[in-house]
Scaffold this active site. Structure first.
Site, PDB file in Angstrom:
ATOM      1  CE1 TYR A 164      -3.666   2.551   0.589  1.00  0.00           C
ATOM      2  CE2 TYR A 164      -2.384   3.310   2.464  1.00  0.00           C
ATOM      3  CZ  TYR A 164      -3.432   3.481   1.579  1.00  0.00           C
ATOM      4  OH  TYR A 164      -4.229   4.592   1.695  1.00  0.00           O
ATOM      5  CG  ASP A 198       5.898   3.696   0.942  1.00  0.00           C
ATOM      6  OD1 ASP A 198       6.182   4.365   1.962  1.00  0.00           O
ATOM      7  OD2 ASP A 198       4.734   3.542   0.525  1.00  0.00           O
ATOM      8  CE  LYS A 232       1.024   4.795   8.309  1.00  0.00           C
ATOM      9  NZ  LYS A 232       1.037   3.985   7.113  1.00  0.00           N
TER      10      LYS A 232
HETATM   11  C1  LIG Z   1       0.438   4.501   5.742  1.00  0.00           C
HETATM   12  C2  LIG Z   1       1.208   4.297   4.517  1.00  0.00           C
HETATM   13  C3  LIG Z   1       1.116   5.179   3.426  1.00  0.00           C
HETATM   14  C4  LIG Z   1       0.136   6.306   3.368  1.00  0.00           C
HETATM   15  O1  LIG Z   1       0.370   7.267   4.348  1.00  0.00           O
HETATM   16  P1  LIG Z   1      -0.822   8.265   4.776  1.00  0.00           P
HETATM   17  O2  LIG Z   1      -0.168   9.184   5.748  1.00  0.00           O
HETATM   18  O3  LIG Z   1      -1.892   7.416   5.348  1.00  0.00           O
HETATM   19  O4  LIG Z   1      -1.264   8.963   3.548  1.00  0.00           O
HETATM   20  C5  LIG Z   1       1.956   4.986   2.356  1.00  0.00           C
HETATM   21  N1  LIG Z   1       2.824   3.953   2.338  1.00  0.00           N
HETATM   22  C6  LIG Z   1       2.939   3.097   3.356  1.00  0.00           C
HETATM   23  C7  LIG Z   1       3.942   1.997   3.286  1.00  0.00           C
HETATM   24  C8  LIG Z   1       2.117   3.221   4.477  1.00  0.00           C
HETATM   25  O5  LIG Z   1       2.208   2.328   5.460  1.00  0.00           O
END
Ligand SMILES: *Cc1c(COP(=O)(O)O)cnc(C)c1O
Length: 429
Positions: free
Chosen positions: A144, A238, A266
């Site tokens: 994701y 990511d 995060k």
């Molecule tokens: C949570 C997450 C996102 C998206 O971040 P948001 O702050 O919710 O937009 C993108 N990539 C990864 C790997 C994530 O865990």
């Protein structure tokens, strides 16, 4: 268990909020029942509006790595608040956080702050396209990367929870340049490379956390790095979830690879909305105002968020809780596996640093397909029994549980008791 006020608020919330939530996984769709409404949190605990106390393994899906309301962090936020909330101009705090982040990632000379992980990733993709002058992107099924159009195919997190292949409202044209490969399967990447010569980047969660926790095989991730480099394709790592979670810096270092562009979110905001993408100078100089790749944000680098991020990362660096996380996760794994064995429940536990989660399946979970072999009904029963016994878990089989520095021995003992009870309940299905 009394959830009367949560039920009342949920009913009220349905009128002007979509499903009474602002992010789908919070709606408890896959576990059923009414979503909890939270009143407050402190340390390792979170409290709902009915006054029930839970040990928190959600931790806002990652950011609250120091537990809730760390007093030092709180002092920094209050100090920043008194100076004003946002100026639409630069502040010292942005330079400070940028230095902390760049120092923690060896390949990162410059960073750009944004306000969410979604923004970080969509900007990184634009940057990879700008830098390579190519169009296509490879992503892995079950990973994701936020909710931007091009990446909402075969995605994990909420889409996995809701068993959706993609999202309505995303035109075919928006995903025409997104190619899907399988996690831990380098052949699936090679197949795309053989067919397409216009690939700008490959994006990956270095350790997947949005289809449950899945570690990459060492050969897979190494080969992915070599393959992208040899073909002039940027590797976009990511680390929105993994950044500063399992090491001060990224999972890349633990996996012995270095991406070309790194995305963060995060933890770096410590609970305030901060995202970031960074890379070496050559790449970052494409970004406006230095270059012609446009990307902007009214609240980007917000001083309150920066203050929270700086304080959080400083404490993390000083405390270095990562060995302890490893130990705690190992203990939790043992508790889960023993309880499963005792009750004849098929269970796999995957973990990486302070990320861990059990899958209710016999199969070794190495990719999206094997993750989806999990029995989500069993998870549902398990989840509610954990709630009954004072443990708050992410309401989905496919979300990682997170550890905080505030999780105590007593918390872990209480969690063990809850797990034993919950596993018994699962065995009765
Ligand atoms: C949570 C997450 C996102 C998206 O971040 P948001 O702050 O919710 O937009 C993108 N990539 C990864 C790997 C994530 O865990």
């Amino acid at each position: 268990m009394n959830l009367e006020k949560s039920i009342e608020l949920y009913t009220k919330g349905l009128k002007h909020l979509v499903g009474a939530v602002n992010s789908p996984v919070r709606a408890f769709k896959s576990v059923g029942g009414v979503p909890l409404f939270i009143e407050r949190a402190d340390g390792s605990k979170i409290y709902d509006v009915d006054g029930n106390e839970y040990i928190d393994f959600v931790l806002s899906y990652g950011p609250m790595i120091l537990g809730h309301r760390n007093r030092k962090v709180e002092r920094s936020i209050k100090k920043a608040l008194k100076k004003g909330y946002t100026f639409g101009a630069s502040t010292k705090s942005e330079i400070k956080l940028a230095k902390i982040v760049c120092d923690a990632f060896p390949g990162m000379d410059k960073v750009r702050f944004v306000s969410s992980g979604t923004e970080a990733v969509l900007s990184a993709i634009r940057l990879a396209r700008a830098f390579t002058n190519k169009k296509k992107i490879i992503k892995f099924a079950g990973c994701y990367h936020g909710h931007s159009d091009a990446l909402l195919v075969a995605a994990g997190s909420g889409l996995a929870t809701l068993s959706l292949p993609g999202s309505k409202g995303v035109p075919e044209e928006a995903v025409i340049n997104t190619l899907i490969a399988d996690y831990n399967n380098i052949e699936s990447v090679k197949n795309h490379l053989a067919k397409h010569n216009d690939i700008a980047g490959v994006i990956i969660e270095p350790v997947a956390g949005n289809m449950g926790v899945i570690e990459p095989a060492s050969e897979f991730i190494q080969e992915l790095r070599d393959l992208t480099k040899a073909n002039g394709i940027l590797l976009i790592i990511d680390e929105v979830m993994t950044g500063f979670r399992s090491k001060f810096g990224g999972a890349q270092a633990l996996l012995n690879i270095e991406g070309d562009i790194t995305c963060l979110g995060k933890v770096i905001g410590g609970g305030f909305p901060v995202g970031a993408y960074g890379a070496r100078n050559e790449i970052m100089e494409m970004v406006a105002p230095l270059g012609d790749m446009y990307q902007a944000g009214t609240l980007s680098g917000n001083p309150i968020a920066m203050a929270c991020g700086i304080a959080t990362l400083k404490i993390l660096e000083k405390r270095n809780p990562y060995k302890k996380f490893e130990k705690t996760a190992k203990r939790l794994e043992k508790i889960l596996l023993e309880a499963a064995k005792e009750n004849n429940v098929d269970l796999q536990v995957n973990r990486f640093g302070s990320m861990i989660n059990p899958f209710f399946t016999k199969e070794n979970v190495i990719d999206f397909k094997t993750a989806q072999s999990s029995d989500t009904h069993k998870f549902k029963v398990f989840f509610w029994e954990m709630i009954e016994n004072g443990v708050f878990l992410p309401p989905s089989q496919f979300e990682s549980w997170f550890l905080s520095t505030e999780l105590s021995k007593e918390d872990l003992e209480k969690t063990k008791k809850a797990i034993n009870k919950a596993m018994k309940k699962v065995a009765q299905i």
